[in-house]
Design a protein around this motif. Sequence first.
Motif, mmCIF file in Angstrom:
data_model
loop_
_atom_site.group_PDB
_atom_site.id
_atom_site.type_symbol
_atom_site.label_atom_id
_atom_site.label_comp_id
_atom_site.label_asym_id
_atom_site.label_seq_id
_atom_site.Cartn_x
_atom_site.Cartn_y
_atom_site.Cartn_z
ATOM 1 N N SER A 63 0.927 -1.196 0.078
ATOM 2 C CA SER A 63 0.045 0.132 -0.026
ATOM 3 C C SER A 63 0.918 1.404 0.069
ATOM 4 O O SER A 63 0.447 2.268 -0.597
ATOM 5 C CB SER A 63 -1.047 -0.020 1.188
ATOM 6 O OG SER A 63 -0.175 0.170 2.345
ATOM 7 N N ILE A 64 1.997 1.107 0.617
ATOM 8 C CA ILE A 64 3.000 2.243 0.593
ATOM 9 C C ILE A 64 3.391 2.796 -0.902
ATOM 10 O O ILE A 64 3.524 3.794 -1.181
ATOM 11 C CB ILE A 64 4.069 2.060 1.691
ATOM 12 C CG1 ILE A 64 3.471 2.164 3.013
ATOM 13 C CG2 ILE A 64 5.132 3.315 1.545
ATOM 14 C CD1 ILE A 64 4.420 1.880 4.317
ATOM 15 N N VAL A 65 4.036 1.471 -1.400
ATOM 16 C CA VAL A 65 4.445 1.445 -2.763
ATOM 17 C C VAL A 65 3.068 2.068 -3.762
ATOM 18 O O VAL A 65 3.600 3.018 -4.645
ATOM 19 C CB VAL A 65 5.103 0.182 -3.222
ATOM 20 C CG1 VAL A 65 5.334 0.370 -4.578
ATOM 21 C CG2 VAL A 65 6.258 -0.079 -2.432
ATOM 22 N N LYS A 66 1.986 1.546 -3.691
ATOM 23 C CA LYS A 66 0.983 2.225 -4.403
ATOM 24 C C LYS A 66 0.801 3.567 -4.319
ATOM 25 O O LYS A 66 0.483 4.218 -5.305
ATOM 26 C CB LYS A 66 -0.286 1.317 -4.139
ATOM 27 C CG LYS A 66 -0.270 -0.109 -4.738
ATOM 28 C CD LYS A 66 -1.509 -0.885 -4.564
ATOM 29 C CE LYS A 66 -1.671 -2.217 -5.122
ATOM 30 N NZ LYS A 66 -2.869 -2.786 -5.050
ATOM 31 N N ASP A 67 0.675 3.965 -2.887
ATOM 32 C CA ASP A 67 0.373 5.411 -2.703
ATOM 33 C C ASP A 67 1.569 6.362 -3.283
ATOM 34 O O ASP A 67 1.400 7.361 -3.791
ATOM 35 C CB ASP A 67 0.333 5.620 -1.344
ATOM 36 C CG ASP A 67 -0.863 5.235 -0.631
ATOM 37 O OD1 ASP A 67 -1.846 5.107 -1.124
ATOM 38 O OD2 ASP A 67 -0.805 5.070 0.520
ATOM 39 N N TYR A 68 2.784 5.678 -3.245
ATOM 40 C CA TYR A 68 4.049 6.373 -3.747
ATOM 41 C C TYR A 68 3.808 6.684 -5.559
ATOM 42 O O TYR A 68 4.210 7.599 -5.951
ATOM 43 C CB TYR A 68 5.227 6.138 -3.241
ATOM 44 C CG TYR A 68 6.251 7.099 -3.581
ATOM 45 C CD1 TYR A 68 6.472 8.397 -2.866
ATOM 46 C CD2 TYR A 68 7.419 6.936 -4.588
ATOM 47 C CE1 TYR A 68 7.519 9.221 -3.219
ATOM 48 C CE2 TYR A 68 8.293 7.867 -4.927
ATOM 49 C CZ TYR A 68 8.403 8.960 -4.157
ATOM 50 O OH TYR A 68 9.261 9.937 -4.227
ATOM 51 N N ARG A 69 3.246 5.548 -6.157
ATOM 52 C CA ARG A 69 3.378 5.362 -7.497
ATOM 53 C C ARG A 69 2.103 6.484 -7.936
ATOM 54 O O ARG A 69 2.246 6.880 -9.076
ATOM 55 C CB ARG A 69 2.667 3.984 -8.039
ATOM 56 C CG ARG A 69 4.027 3.130 -7.865
ATOM 57 C CD ARG A 69 3.460 1.821 -8.675
ATOM 58 N NE ARG A 69 3.126 2.001 -10.073
ATOM 59 C CZ ARG A 69 2.393 1.214 -10.711
ATOM 60 N NH1 ARG A 69 1.685 0.352 -10.041
ATOM 61 N NH2 ARG A 69 1.896 1.629 -12.054
ATOM 62 N N ARG A 70 1.062 6.636 -7.087
ATOM 63 C CA ARG A 70 0.021 7.572 -7.573
ATOM 64 C C ARG A 70 0.811 9.034 -7.565
ATOM 65 O O ARG A 70 0.315 9.810 -8.431
ATOM 66 C CB ARG A 70 -0.903 7.421 -6.276
ATOM 67 C CG ARG A 70 -2.065 8.496 -6.712
ATOM 68 C CD ARG A 70 -3.004 8.380 -5.558
ATOM 69 N NE ARG A 70 -2.660 8.494 -4.249
ATOM 70 C CZ ARG A 70 -2.273 9.711 -3.672
ATOM 71 N NH1 ARG A 70 -2.154 10.857 -4.390
ATOM 72 N NH2 ARG A 70 -1.519 9.606 -2.409
ATOM 73 N N ILE A 71 1.552 9.216 -6.771
ATOM 74 C CA ILE A 71 2.375 10.455 -6.612
ATOM 75 C C ILE A 71 3.255 10.659 -7.838
ATOM 76 O O ILE A 71 3.311 11.845 -8.583
ATOM 77 C CB ILE A 71 3.064 10.931 -5.317
ATOM 78 C CG1 ILE A 71 1.849 11.043 -4.138
ATOM 79 C CG2 ILE A 71 3.929 12.196 -5.517
ATOM 80 C CD1 ILE A 71 2.601 10.844 -3.008
ATOM 81 N N VAL A 72 3.707 9.456 -8.214
ATOM 82 C CA VAL A 72 4.846 9.611 -9.303
ATOM 83 C C VAL A 72 4.166 9.662 -10.723
ATOM 84 O O VAL A 72 4.366 10.560 -11.356
ATOM 85 C CB VAL A 72 5.773 8.326 -9.286
ATOM 86 C CG1 VAL A 72 6.381 8.284 -10.626
ATOM 87 C CG2 VAL A 72 6.578 8.363 -7.943
ATOM 88 N N ARG A 73 3.008 9.272 -10.745
ATOM 89 C CA ARG A 73 2.336 9.249 -12.046
ATOM 90 C C ARG A 73 1.597 10.567 -12.057
ATOM 91 O O ARG A 73 1.688 11.211 -13.433
ATOM 92 C CB ARG A 73 1.205 8.137 -12.024
ATOM 93 C CG ARG A 73 1.566 6.702 -12.209
ATOM 94 C CD ARG A 73 0.618 5.842 -12.557
ATOM 95 N NE ARG A 73 -0.661 5.753 -11.536
ATOM 96 C CZ ARG A 73 -0.800 4.942 -10.577
ATOM 97 N NH1 ARG A 73 0.415 4.141 -10.273
ATOM 98 N NH2 ARG A 73 -1.404 4.983 -9.469
ATOM 99 N N ALA A 74 1.119 11.215 -11.053
ATOM 100 C CA ALA A 74 0.656 12.900 -11.338
ATOM 101 C C ALA A 74 1.987 13.662 -11.650
ATOM 102 O O ALA A 74 1.687 14.613 -12.298
ATOM 103 C CB ALA A 74 0.215 13.006 -9.671
ATOM 104 N N ASN A 75 3.073 13.419 -11.236
ATOM 105 C CA ASN A 75 4.219 14.114 -11.629
ATOM 106 C C ASN A 75 4.478 13.961 -12.914
ATOM 107 O O ASN A 75 4.744 14.868 -13.753
ATOM 108 C CB ASN A 75 5.473 13.684 -10.986
ATOM 109 C CG ASN A 75 5.558 14.522 -9.466
ATOM 110 O OD1 ASN A 75 5.108 15.629 -9.325
ATOM 111 N ND2 ASN A 75 6.173 13.684 -8.680
ATOM 112 N N ILE A 76 4.317 12.629 -13.494
ATOM 113 C CA ILE A 76 4.421 12.288 -14.974
ATOM 114 C C ILE A 76 3.400 13.384 -15.649
ATOM 115 O O ILE A 76 4.058 14.000 -16.629
ATOM 116 C CB ILE A 76 4.458 10.975 -15.319
ATOM 117 C CG1 ILE A 76 5.639 10.312 -14.725
ATOM 118 C CG2 ILE A 76 4.271 10.743 -16.966
ATOM 119 C CD1 ILE A 76 5.450 8.819 -14.771
ATOM 120 N N ARG A 77 2.165 13.322 -15.516
ATOM 121 C CA ARG A 77 1.322 13.891 -16.072
ATOM 122 C C ARG A 77 1.465 15.442 -15.911
ATOM 123 O O ARG A 77 1.250 16.391 -17.102
ATOM 124 C CB ARG A 77 -0.085 13.786 -15.462
ATOM 125 C CG ARG A 77 -0.756 12.391 -15.644
ATOM 126 C CD ARG A 77 -2.144 12.125 -15.264
ATOM 127 N NE ARG A 77 -2.425 12.324 -13.816
ATOM 128 C CZ ARG A 77 -2.302 11.282 -12.972
ATOM 129 N NH1 ARG A 77 -1.908 10.109 -13.416
ATOM 130 N NH2 ARG A 77 -2.478 11.740 -11.929
#
Length: 82
Positions: A63-77
């Motif tokens: 769940s921690i990695v998934k939360d961080y992935r969400r933030i990283v994907r927002a940065n990509i966008r």
Amino acid sequence: MVELFLESAMLAAESQRVIALRLFKLAFSDTDAPAEAQRMVSEKLAAVASAAHAAACGASAVSIVKDYRRIVRANIRRLEPA
């Protein structure tokens, strides 16, 4: 365990994309470059604090990695050219 591996692998790939986009912005002196450099540092501090808090509260590694992935994907966008 497999889910953690897959999520971590995706995080690594997505993080590399953010790094490339940020380096491009910084290298070519985009007008937003100083703000992006500041954001980069503040995001790291916030991410560590958030992950530590989640871990202390008993969140799973997945769940921690998934939360961080969400933030990283927002940065990509945000960073990708329109």
